[in-house]
Design a protein around this motif. Sequence first.
Motif, PDB file in Angstrom:
ATOM      1  N   MET A   1       0.884  -1.336   0.001  1.00 39.44           N
ATOM      2  CA  MET A   1       0.146  -0.011   0.024  1.00 39.44           C
ATOM      3  C   MET A   1       0.829   1.291   0.205  1.00 39.44           C
ATOM      4  O   MET A   1       2.044   1.305   0.422  1.00 39.44           O
ATOM      5  CB  MET A   1      -0.954   0.016   1.222  1.00 39.44           C
ATOM      6  CG  MET A   1      -1.883   1.159   1.283  1.00 39.44           C
ATOM      7  SD  MET A   1      -3.101   1.009   2.916  1.00 39.44           S
ATOM      8  CE  MET A   1      -1.691   1.134   3.997  1.00 39.44           C
TER       9      MET A   1
ATOM     10  N   ILE B   1      -4.103   7.026   1.592  1.00 41.81           N
ATOM     11  CA  ILE B   1      -3.544   5.994   1.305  1.00 41.81           C
ATOM     12  C   ILE B   1      -4.161   5.393   0.091  1.00 41.81           C
ATOM     13  O   ILE B   1      -5.477   5.548   0.002  1.00 41.81           O
ATOM     14  CB  ILE B   1      -3.975   5.050   2.811  1.00 41.81           C
ATOM     15  CG1 ILE B   1      -5.334   5.127   3.015  1.00 41.81           C
ATOM     16  CG2 ILE B   1      -2.953   5.372   3.681  1.00 41.81           C
ATOM     17  CD1 ILE B   1      -5.609   4.003   4.248  1.00 41.81           C
TER      18      ILE B   1
ATOM     19  N   LEU C   1      -3.609  -0.197  -2.688  1.00 38.49           N
ATOM     20  CA  LEU C   1      -3.705  -1.483  -2.004  1.00 38.49           C
ATOM     21  C   LEU C   1      -3.975  -2.499  -2.717  1.00 38.49           C
ATOM     22  O   LEU C   1      -4.765  -2.890  -3.533  1.00 38.49           O
ATOM     23  CB  LEU C   1      -4.941  -1.224  -1.097  1.00 38.49           C
ATOM     24  CG  LEU C   1      -4.966  -2.636   0.100  1.00 38.49           C
ATOM     25  CD1 LEU C   1      -3.772  -2.746   1.041  1.00 38.49           C
ATOM     26  CD2 LEU C   1      -6.263  -2.285   1.066  1.00 38.49           C
TER      27      LEU C   1
ATOM     28  N   ILE D   1      -4.164  -1.415   6.261  1.00 34.22           N
ATOM     29  CA  ILE D   1      -4.650  -0.183   6.707  1.00 34.22           C
ATOM     30  C   ILE D   1      -4.383   0.574   7.782  1.00 34.22           C
ATOM     31  O   ILE D   1      -4.161   1.410   8.022  1.00 34.22           O
ATOM     32  CB  ILE D   1      -6.462  -0.281   6.457  1.00 34.22           C
ATOM     33  CG1 ILE D   1      -6.693  -0.820   5.018  1.00 34.22           C
ATOM     34  CG2 ILE D   1      -7.278   1.065   6.762  1.00 34.22           C
ATOM     35  CD1 ILE D   1      -8.321  -0.991   4.754  1.00 34.22           C
ATOM     36  N   ARG D   2      -4.432  -0.490   8.849  1.00 39.07           N
ATOM     37  CA  ARG D   2      -3.999   0.040  10.314  1.00 39.07           C
ATOM     38  C   ARG D   2      -2.471   0.644  10.143  1.00 39.07           C
ATOM     39  O   ARG D   2      -2.407   1.543  10.629  1.00 39.07           O
ATOM     40  CB  ARG D   2      -3.796  -1.213  11.315  1.00 39.07           C
ATOM     41  CG  ARG D   2      -5.188  -1.817  11.825  1.00 39.07           C
ATOM     42  CD  ARG D   2      -4.510  -2.934  12.633  1.00 39.07           C
ATOM     43  NE  ARG D   2      -6.103  -3.818  13.262  1.00 39.07           N
ATOM     44  CZ  ARG D   2      -5.876  -4.902  13.738  1.00 39.07           C
ATOM     45  NH1 ARG D   2      -4.627  -5.576  13.696  1.00 39.07           N
ATOM     46  NH2 ARG D   2      -7.301  -5.316  14.120  1.00 39.07           N
TER      47      ARG D   2
ATOM     48  N   GLY E   1      -1.187   2.008   7.505  1.00 35.27           N
ATOM     49  CA  GLY E   1      -1.285   3.084   6.787  1.00 35.27           C
ATOM     50  C   GLY E   1      -1.630   4.445   7.855  1.00 35.27           C
ATOM     51  O   GLY E   1      -1.142   5.474   7.888  1.00 35.27           O
TER      52      GLY E   1
ATOM     53  N   ALA F   1      -8.950   8.477   1.569  1.00 34.03           N
ATOM     54  CA  ALA F   1      -8.734   7.262   1.040  1.00 34.03           C
ATOM     55  C   ALA F   1     -10.178   7.129  -0.117  1.00 34.03           C
ATOM     56  O   ALA F   1     -10.902   7.599   0.214  1.00 34.03           O
ATOM     57  CB  ALA F   1      -8.952   5.979   2.006  1.00 34.03           C
TER      58      ALA F   1
ATOM     59  N   CYS G   1     -11.874   4.283  -1.352  1.00 32.02           N
ATOM     60  CA  CYS G   1     -12.246   2.769  -1.081  1.00 32.02           C
ATOM     61  C   CYS G   1     -12.983   1.901  -1.985  1.00 32.02           C
ATOM     62  O   CYS G   1     -13.978   2.491  -2.416  1.00 32.02           O
ATOM     63  CB  CYS G   1     -13.014   2.816   0.413  1.00 32.02           C
ATOM     64  SG  CYS G   1     -12.309   3.569   1.585  1.00 32.02           S
TER      65      CYS G   1
ATOM     66  N   THR H   1     -13.431  -2.640   0.754  1.00 32.04           N
ATOM     67  CA  THR H   1     -12.475  -2.266   1.820  1.00 32.04           C
ATOM     68  C   THR H   1     -13.310  -1.081   2.835  1.00 32.04           C
ATOM     69  O   THR H   1     -12.831  -0.577   3.667  1.00 32.04           O
ATOM     70  CB  THR H   1     -11.192  -1.679   0.990  1.00 32.04           C
ATOM     71  OG1 THR H   1     -11.545  -0.678   0.122  1.00 32.04           O
ATOM     72  CG2 THR H   1     -10.170  -2.549   0.406  1.00 32.04           C
TER      73      THR H   1
ATOM     74  N   SER I   1     -13.794  -1.950   6.249  1.00 27.40           N
ATOM     75  CA  SER I   1     -12.716  -2.097   6.991  1.00 27.40           C
ATOM     76  C   SER I   1     -12.287  -0.678   7.447  1.00 27.40           C
ATOM     77  O   SER I   1     -11.931  -0.301   8.681  1.00 27.40           O
ATOM     78  CB  SER I   1     -11.686  -2.836   6.377  1.00 27.40           C
ATOM     79  OG  SER I   1     -10.668  -3.086   7.356  1.00 27.40           O
ATOM     80  N   CYS I   2     -12.375   0.195   6.427  1.00 29.46           N
ATOM     81  CA  CYS I   2     -11.955   1.585   6.471  1.00 29.46           C
ATOM     82  C   CYS I   2     -12.722   2.423   7.529  1.00 29.46           C
ATOM     83  O   CYS I   2     -12.405   3.136   8.622  1.00 29.46           O
ATOM     84  CB  CYS I   2     -11.821   2.560   5.424  1.00 29.46           C
ATOM     85  SG  CYS I   2     -10.574   1.958   4.190  1.00 29.46           S
TER      86      CYS I   2
ATOM     87  N   LYS J   1     -12.049   1.527  11.214  1.00 29.28           N
ATOM     88  CA  LYS J   1     -10.651   2.118  11.687  1.00 29.28           C
ATOM     89  C   LYS J   1     -10.891   3.524  11.749  1.00 29.28           C
ATOM     90  O   LYS J   1      -9.665   4.181  12.208  1.00 29.28           O
ATOM     91  CB  LYS J   1      -9.635   1.633  10.689  1.00 29.28           C
ATOM     92  CG  LYS J   1      -9.131   0.083  10.663  1.00 29.28           C
ATOM     93  CD  LYS J   1      -8.407  -0.272   9.625  1.00 29.28           C
ATOM     94  CE  LYS J   1      -8.036  -1.711   9.950  1.00 29.28           C
ATOM     95  NZ  LYS J   1      -9.161  -2.592   9.772  1.00 29.28           N
TER      96      LYS J   1
END
Length: 227
Positions: free
Chosen positions: A65, A104, A107, A124-125, A127, A141, A143, A147, A150-151, A154
Motif C-alpha cells: 500500500m 492511502i 492497496l 490499513i492499520r 497506513g 482514501a 475505497c 475495503t 474495514s476503513c 478504523k
Amino acid sequence: MFIFKAFRAIDNEELCLEFLEGHWNVLKEYGVTKVTSARRDWISNPHVYVIVVIDAEEKRVVSGMRLHLAHEDYPLPMETAIAEVDKSIHCVVANYRENITGEIGGLWNSRSIAGYGIGIKFLIRCGIVLAEQLKMGTLLALCAEHTLGSCLDKGFEIEMGVGNSGKFNYPKIDLVATAAVIKDLVNLPLALAEEREEIFKLRKSLNCESVYSTSRGEMHIKYELEL
C-alpha cells in the motif's frame, strides 16, 4: 512470517518496482487496466511513502500500500481520478491540506495470501500509523466496495462533499468507489475500540513482532514501520 516494511519511495527503487509488478498483476486478474493508483510516476515522487509486505520464507513482495502526502505540485491519485467527474475534489483536498493531509491507496494482495486479512485489516492499520508518524492532521482514501467497511471500522467516515454522497463509478462503470476521510488522526474517535487499541499499540512500538489468529491459522508479523 510476513515483514511489513515502511519506507520513502525515492529511497528504495527496487522494492517500489516489486510493488508495482505485483499491483499490476492483481489488477489484470480483475480486468482493470486503467487506474490512477497503478501508475509508476509515484516512484520518483518525494512525497510518497510505501508499505510492502514481504513473505520472509519466499523473500518476495506479496502485498502493499502507498501513502501520498498532498502537495500542490503533486496531485493525489484520488484527485486525478475524481476530477474527471467532479472537480470539487481539488477544493476538498486543498482545505484538508492546510493541516497536512494525504491519501492511502494502491492497496493490493497476491492471491497466495488470501484469507490472512493482510491488506484489508493489517495494512490499513499500518497506513494510519504511518500517517500519524508523518504528523498528518487528516487522512483520505478512495475505497473499493470490499475495503470500505474495514476503513470505517478504523475511523474513516464518508467524505460527503464530492460525488454522489461520496460515491463514484471507478475504476470501471460497474465498480463503485467511495471517498473517505479520517478527520482526527490523533484520537480516532470513530474507530471501533479494538481497532483503536491495535493502532495505538503499533504507534508505541513501530518496530515489533506479533502473532495473530486468522482463518488460515496463526500468522507471525514483523513490523518495520519506523521511517
